[in-house]
Design a protein around this motif. Structure first.
Motif, PDB file in Angstrom:
ATOM      1  N   LEU A   1       0.771  -1.397   0.254  1.00  0.00           N
ATOM      2  CA  LEU A   1       0.251   0.207   0.133  1.00  0.00           C
ATOM      3  C   LEU A   1       1.124   1.245  -0.273  1.00  0.00           C
ATOM      4  O   LEU A   1       0.541   2.745  -0.367  1.00  0.00           O
ATOM      5  CB  LEU A   1      -0.852  -0.100   1.246  1.00  0.00           C
ATOM      6  N   ALA A   2       2.036   0.797   0.395  1.00  0.00           N
ATOM      7  CA  ALA A   2       2.713   2.363   0.514  1.00  0.00           C
ATOM      8  C   ALA A   2       3.107   3.294  -0.854  1.00  0.00           C
ATOM      9  O   ALA A   2       2.439   4.182  -0.304  1.00  0.00           O
ATOM     10  CB  ALA A   2       3.767   2.455   1.555  1.00  0.00           C
ATOM     11  N   PRO A   3       3.510   2.423  -1.965  1.00  0.00           N
ATOM     12  CA  PRO A   3       4.246   3.269  -3.117  1.00  0.00           C
ATOM     13  C   PRO A   3       2.915   4.646  -3.324  1.00  0.00           C
ATOM     14  O   PRO A   3       3.003   5.256  -4.214  1.00  0.00           O
ATOM     15  CB  PRO A   3       4.642   1.784  -3.464  1.00  0.00           C
ATOM     16  N   ILE A   4       1.352   3.658  -3.592  1.00  0.00           N
ATOM     17  CA  ILE A   4      -0.075   4.408  -4.100  1.00  0.00           C
ATOM     18  C   ILE A   4      -0.105   4.992  -3.001  1.00  0.00           C
ATOM     19  O   ILE A   4      -0.776   6.177  -3.143  1.00  0.00           O
ATOM     20  CB  ILE A   4      -0.706   3.218  -4.709  1.00  0.00           C
TER      21      ILE A   4
ATOM     22  N   GLU B   1       1.336   7.280  -0.973  1.00  0.00           N
ATOM     23  CA  GLU B   1       2.492   8.882  -1.406  1.00  0.00           C
ATOM     24  C   GLU B   1       2.973   9.923  -0.212  1.00  0.00           C
ATOM     25  O   GLU B   1       3.195  10.062  -0.406  1.00  0.00           O
ATOM     26  CB  GLU B   1       1.393   9.867  -2.439  1.00  0.00           C
ATOM     27  N   LEU B   2       2.278   8.389   1.231  1.00  0.00           N
ATOM     28  CA  LEU B   2       2.409   8.950   2.427  1.00  0.00           C
ATOM     29  C   LEU B   2       4.228   8.939   2.342  1.00  0.00           C
ATOM     30  O   LEU B   2       4.657   7.783   2.983  1.00  0.00           O
ATOM     31  CB  LEU B   2       1.566   8.790   3.141  1.00  0.00           C
ATOM     32  N   ARG B   3       4.501   9.878   2.558  1.00  0.00           N
ATOM     33  CA  ARG B   3       6.087   9.839   3.062  1.00  0.00           C
ATOM     34  C   ARG B   3       6.828   9.100   4.263  1.00  0.00           C
ATOM     35  O   ARG B   3       7.628   8.689   4.333  1.00  0.00           O
ATOM     36  CB  ARG B   3       6.822  11.359   3.252  1.00  0.00           C
ATOM     37  N   LEU B   4       6.347   9.260   5.511  1.00  0.00           N
ATOM     38  CA  LEU B   4       6.457   8.507   6.480  1.00  0.00           C
ATOM     39  C   LEU B   4       5.845   6.889   6.170  1.00  0.00           C
ATOM     40  O   LEU B   4       7.231   6.476   6.950  1.00  0.00           O
ATOM     41  CB  LEU B   4       5.733   9.416   7.552  1.00  0.00           C
ATOM     42  N   MET B   5       4.888   7.518   5.723  1.00  0.00           N
ATOM     43  CA  MET B   5       4.876   5.668   5.748  1.00  0.00           C
ATOM     44  C   MET B   5       6.066   4.894   4.504  1.00  0.00           C
ATOM     45  O   MET B   5       5.979   3.799   5.132  1.00  0.00           O
ATOM     46  CB  MET B   5       3.774   5.358   5.123  1.00  0.00           C
ATOM     47  N   ILE B   6       5.998   5.299   3.801  1.00  0.00           N
ATOM     48  CA  ILE B   6       7.438   4.443   2.618  1.00  0.00           C
ATOM     49  C   ILE B   6       8.677   4.150   3.852  1.00  0.00           C
ATOM     50  O   ILE B   6       8.883   3.713   3.216  1.00  0.00           O
ATOM     51  CB  ILE B   6       6.933   5.381   1.638  1.00  0.00           C
ATOM     52  N   LEU B   7       8.703   5.592   4.273  1.00  0.00           N
ATOM     53  CA  LEU B   7       9.893   6.130   4.740  1.00  0.00           C
ATOM     54  C   LEU B   7       9.834   4.524   6.269  1.00  0.00           C
ATOM     55  O   LEU B   7      11.210   4.033   6.547  1.00  0.00           O
ATOM     56  CB  LEU B   7      10.501   7.068   5.675  1.00  0.00           C
TER      57      LEU B   7
ATOM     58  N   VAL C   1      10.772  -0.716  -0.873  1.00  0.00           N
ATOM     59  CA  VAL C   1      12.030  -1.380  -1.809  1.00  0.00           C
ATOM     60  C   VAL C   1      12.874  -2.340  -1.169  1.00  0.00           C
ATOM     61  O   VAL C   1      12.702  -3.461  -2.120  1.00  0.00           O
ATOM     62  CB  VAL C   1      12.888   0.254  -1.688  1.00  0.00           C
ATOM     63  N   ALA C   2      12.454  -2.634   0.220  1.00  0.00           N
ATOM     64  CA  ALA C   2      13.559  -3.903   0.255  1.00  0.00           C
ATOM     65  C   ALA C   2      12.183  -4.966   1.287  1.00  0.00           C
ATOM     66  O   ALA C   2      13.118  -6.220   2.239  1.00  0.00           O
ATOM     67  CB  ALA C   2      14.985  -3.113   1.449  1.00  0.00           C
ATOM     68  N   ALA C   3      11.384  -4.554   1.439  1.00  0.00           N
ATOM     69  CA  ALA C   3      10.902  -4.761   3.121  1.00  0.00           C
ATOM     70  C   ALA C   3      10.396  -6.910   2.472  1.00  0.00           C
ATOM     71  O   ALA C   3      11.111  -7.689   2.978  1.00  0.00           O
ATOM     72  CB  ALA C   3       9.503  -4.585   2.850  1.00  0.00           C
TER      73      ALA C   3
END
Length: 364
Positions: free
Chosen positions: A190-193, A195-201, A206-208
């Motif tokens: 869900l993180a890439p779509i 667009e919540l920077r904190l969630m992506i961080l 990329v590595a999960a």
């Protein structure tokens, strides 16, 4: 879900083959950095002076795929962290990570900075303020440059440790690790779509899926296989193909997706063999030393190694030069492990244990 217990014959046994795989992954990355990157294949590059594909085309063709060693590291890390943390407290987890990561890392910063200063012209030396910030290993969080570009993976590892610390604090069980993998995988989708920077961080999509694969493989090793674990591993493999493709398109540019996917798949199948116990009879003691060389080799090889190549490129056959430089850094890695990591780890562990004991006994 019923509680599952570990097979007593395999619990706590050292997996020597994992040590060998770690060194192999580091060597793949080193060869890639010395002879297989897009940067080195540009005319007039400041390492080889001309495209490396013209200098040693066969080596270049194979070394372009060496970057996959990083993804192999992430899978192994998920496996090893889950194995080493089972039954440990958050304090023990924290102390083990500090004494494992920082001594060699601090040496690498000092060594790499010294090489760049002594042999200028290939890489630009960072400002002192940036070098000092690198000592924390948190420079990515401050958008500060790395002393050596390979340190980006440490930021990825640290975020994995932070997430997994939640499960360690709760107490590792089969059920909790499975739930953790499912929740993390869902968030990574869900993180890439979002667009919540904190969630992506935090989620680190990329590595999960590589870390999740390692966690699932350890559950297979400790508790045995079942359909749920096979399904989770298959999902991690499928999602990893997208990440491999993105890495090629956005960073590497030199290797093909099919070849990269094939190498990663072959590695994952071998890890399945490890998880199912087919490599338990591998008990070669030298693999322990091989594993110990991995982290120092990874930290020190890139900037310093390419700087040496730029100075020595006209003195011998380029293939021999790559082999000599890698051998030299393997020797340096043994020295770092023997005379930096081991004594520093003892001192840090003693100091941290004392500090936590004081914290636990403090009043008010």
């Amino acid at each position: 879900m019923r509680k599952r217990s570990a097979p007593p014959a395999r619990e706590g046994r050292r997996l020597y083959v994992i040590d060998g795989l770690r060194l192999l992954a580091a060597l793949l990355v080193a060869v890639h950095h010395y002879a297989g990157t897009d940067r080195l294949d540009q005319p007039g590059n400041n390492v080889w002076g001309r495209p490396v594909s013209e200098i040693m085309p066969t080596v270049f063709h194979f070394s372009t795929y060496g970057w996959i060693g990083v993804e192999i590291f992430f899978v192994i890390s998920g496996f090893v962290i889950c194995m080493s943390c089972w039954g440990r407290t958050p304090r023990q987890f924290f102390v083990s990570r500090v004494i494992r990561l920082y001594p060699a890392y601090w040496f690498a910063i000092a060594f790499t900075t010294a090489v760049v200063m002594a042999l200028p012209g290939v890489w630009e030396r960072l400002r002192l303020r940036n070098i000092l910030l690198n000592l924390t290993m948190l420079q990515s969080g401050s958008a500060s440059p790395h002393v050596d570009g390979v340190y980006w993976t440490l930021w990825t590892e640290l975020r994995f440790y932070l997430l997994f610390l939640v499960v360690v604090a709760m107490g590792l069980t089969y059920r909790r690790v499975v739930v953790f993998c499912c929740v993390w995988g869902t968030a990574a989708m869900l993180a890439p779509i979002s667009e919540l920077r904190l969630m992506i961080l935090i989620v680190n999509p990329v590595a999960a899926w590589f870390f999740i694969a390692g966690l699932v493989l350890y559950l297979m090793y400790r508790f045995g296989q079942d359909l749920l674990l096979w399904g989770m591993l298959a999902m991690s493999w499928l999602m990893a193909q997208m990440e491999i493709g993105r890495r090629i398109d956005s960073v590497e540019h030199v290797s093909g997706w099919r070849g990269s996917a094939l190498i990663y798949t072959a590695f994952l199948l071998f890890m399945v063999a490890v998880a199912l116990g087919h490599t338990d009879r591998v008990r070669w003691k030298w693999l322990v030393t091989a594993g110990a060389l991995t982290y120092p080799l990874y930290l020190t090889h890139y900037l310093a190694g390419t700087t040496l190549i730029s100075r020595l490129r006209d003195t011998m056959d380029p293939r021999l030069l790559v082999a000599v430089v890698i051998a030299a850094f393997l020797g340096l890695s043994w020295l770092v492990h023997r005379y930096v990591e081991r004594p520093a780890a003892r001192l840090l562990k003693s100091g941290l244990d004392t500090s936590f004991a004081r914290l636990r006994n403090a009043r008010g």
